[in-house]
Design an enzyme around this catalytic site. Sequence first.
Site, short mmCIF file in Angstrom:
data_model
loop_
_atom_site.label_atom_id
_atom_site.label_comp_id
_atom_site.label_asym_id
_atom_site.label_seq_id
_atom_site.Cartn_x
_atom_site.Cartn_y
_atom_site.Cartn_z
N ASP A 1 0.84 -1.20 0.00
CA ASP A 1 0.00 0.00 0.00
C ASP A 1 0.87 1.25 0.00
OD1 ASP A 1 0.55 0.77 2.87
OD2 ASP A 1 -0.38 -1.18 3.22
N GLU B 1 22.56 -21.94 -18.93
CA GLU B 1 21.60 -21.08 -18.20
C GLU B 1 22.32 -19.92 -17.51
OE1 GLU B 1 17.99 -24.06 -16.86
OE2 GLU B 1 19.94 -24.30 -15.89
#
Length: 728
Positions: free
Chosen positions: A532, A612
């Site tokens: 928030d 990777e």
Amino acid sequence: MAVKVENNIFYLETQHTMYQIRADEYGTLLHLWYGAKTGENMEYLLDYPDVGFSGNPYEAGSCRTYSLNTLPLEYAAAGVGDYRISAVSVTHADGSTALDLKYLHHKITRGKYSIPGLPAVYADEKEAETLEITLKDTAKPIYVILKYGILEELDIITRSAVIFNEGTKPITINRAHSFSMDLPYGKWDWMHFYGRHAMEQQAERVGLLHGIQENGSTRGNSSHQHNPSMLLCEKGCTEASGFCIGALLMYSGCFQTQLELDQLDQTRVVMGIHPDTFSWQLKEGESFYTPEVILSCTTHGMEQLSWNFHRIIREHVCRGKYKLARRPVLINNWEATYFDFNEEKIWNIAKEASKLGVDMMVLDDGWFGKRESDTSGLGDWYVNERKLNGGLGKLAERINGLGMKFGLWFEPEMVSEDSNLYREHPDWALQIPGRAPVRSRGQLVLDLTRQEVRDYLYQSVSQVLDSANIEYVKWDMNRSISDWYSHALPDSRQKEMPHRYVLGLYELLERLTSAYPNILFEGCCGGGGRFDAGILYYCPQIWCSDDTDAYERTKIQYGTSFFYPISAVGSHVSAVPNHQTGRVTPLSARTVTAMAGSFGYELDLNQLSDKEKKEVAEDIRRFKQYAPLIHNGRYYRLSSPFQNNIAVWSFVSKDQTEVLVQGMIFFTEANRLRSIVRLRGLDRQKQYQLVETNFVCNGQALMEGGVLLPKAWGDYMPVELHFQEYTK
Ligand code: DGJ
């Protein structure tokens, strides 16, 4: 001047919008307008119907068409003939509950007001103006001061209210919302963001029903279940066109959003502290301050509304050295090790990460006290020597030696029963005398309303921060709160606890963040349980969700993007099969999803293949290159993951010379055409080149015709198309 007052009408004007209020002949504060700037007095839209069973104030004499039950009010008070949801309700010392608020006076000042003890939008005298309208009850010395912050250039209006008791006897505040707003016109959809742990911010848009609909939180935090934000969209409003209003509550505790479609098809919205878990005794000479709500509206659709909120949060809510800076690319050990680590394991992860270009190693839960699992140790903020012998100082030094920063996890608000802190101070945990407390994740909550508890937390956290070169703090909070009771408050005031807790939290965060201005604080509450604007005032980024599954993250981040800027969204690449869903997605898809945030990794890089690792190094290089565009550019939601087999979004630079389209094609299908997505926000006249190809196309075509996405081969295929202005 952003605020103009003529004939008792207040015009609050921003670049494109206008907010209008009128103090009428009875002193009632009417809400006339919030919408496009018209340059007109919008009072002509008011109707005064004679509606049965809608009473008339005494001073209106025999007039049956003047009723508080039908008029659009600016801050609706309970008990005086308006039967709709109210913004404010009090009980006076004599037990009566009416509050008849009338206009008394107003004041306009340059700059933006602040709110004692609460976070609020900040702006200087060139950027904002403040309007304060003081209302007074007709019978008692109770005042309500409505505050408006007008940020003209940003199309933002903030609101907050102060309740002041000038009487000699205490009153009880039962309900004190940050704002109410009446919309007598329009057919509205309510858009809100619901969810659960590890699946926050699911966007839902519904037409209003007659009667009251609401969401909120009574959990002590703003919650995974509902976000303290909402849009009202006029029917037909889309991403790129149509009228919508957004409201974002700057508060991290129990909140309520209520909407009511009334008997006359008028809409009322209220938003603020949740009244079910609130009550406040206001004594003689005391004021109560509500949290702030941030409002914006536009006739240009939801994406413009989102940019208004992204900008206000980045420039006028977030603070400190990192507010606009690129955040360090971090690696967090949580999903790599959980509680099972020692210095060598952390060192090995960091060593590999440093080779690939990661900027910071974050040590998550488990480094302190007797913390071998989630059943013990919270509250004992000193190093667990069994895991980290040599302590944090030595580990931080070694990591700094790799050219990396070092960051640390805390959960200061909590205590484990199996901890020295609890053994010494059992009364510091929230527990109701005579009742066994609710445990959640095996832990109890500390009473942050008490000064000595906050002082202990300040001292113990700062002792750790002073003991090593710590440049980042992850501030976690892993349960909903219950058992509200403080030994420091009289029994008659225990219902003040949920709000007092938030005030205590804000005080502690303010103290720590201002004492350590060079530390980057990241908020967290089991992921997005306290995502928030209140937290963003202290922490410029928040871990968005404990769900790191790239597919589900596209939905969570889509919902989050309506109000919160990309830089605020903590997002990591994790291992597969994913730890929350078991789903396997390609590394490239996990990467583009995490790039739509403050980017990082959360896996043991040593487990990756050489191929990777090479890919990760290249991804980090690319992210660092794109970061200014991703965080400062305009964000477009090009397709909704809730309605399509694709989630595609884009970032467009302010000068429209660079565009990055990213996203994911969810499920592959045989024998089908490739998807087309229309871009937005480009310069129609400019030519754009798809970087590293010969494909050149004008903005008009890319916006009207779109781009062809790659052919999906396998599920969860990433999309990444980088365009730059082409000049011969
Ligand atoms: C919940 C957080 O969201 C996770 O990232 C992790 O920090 C755990 N808590 C640790 O307990």
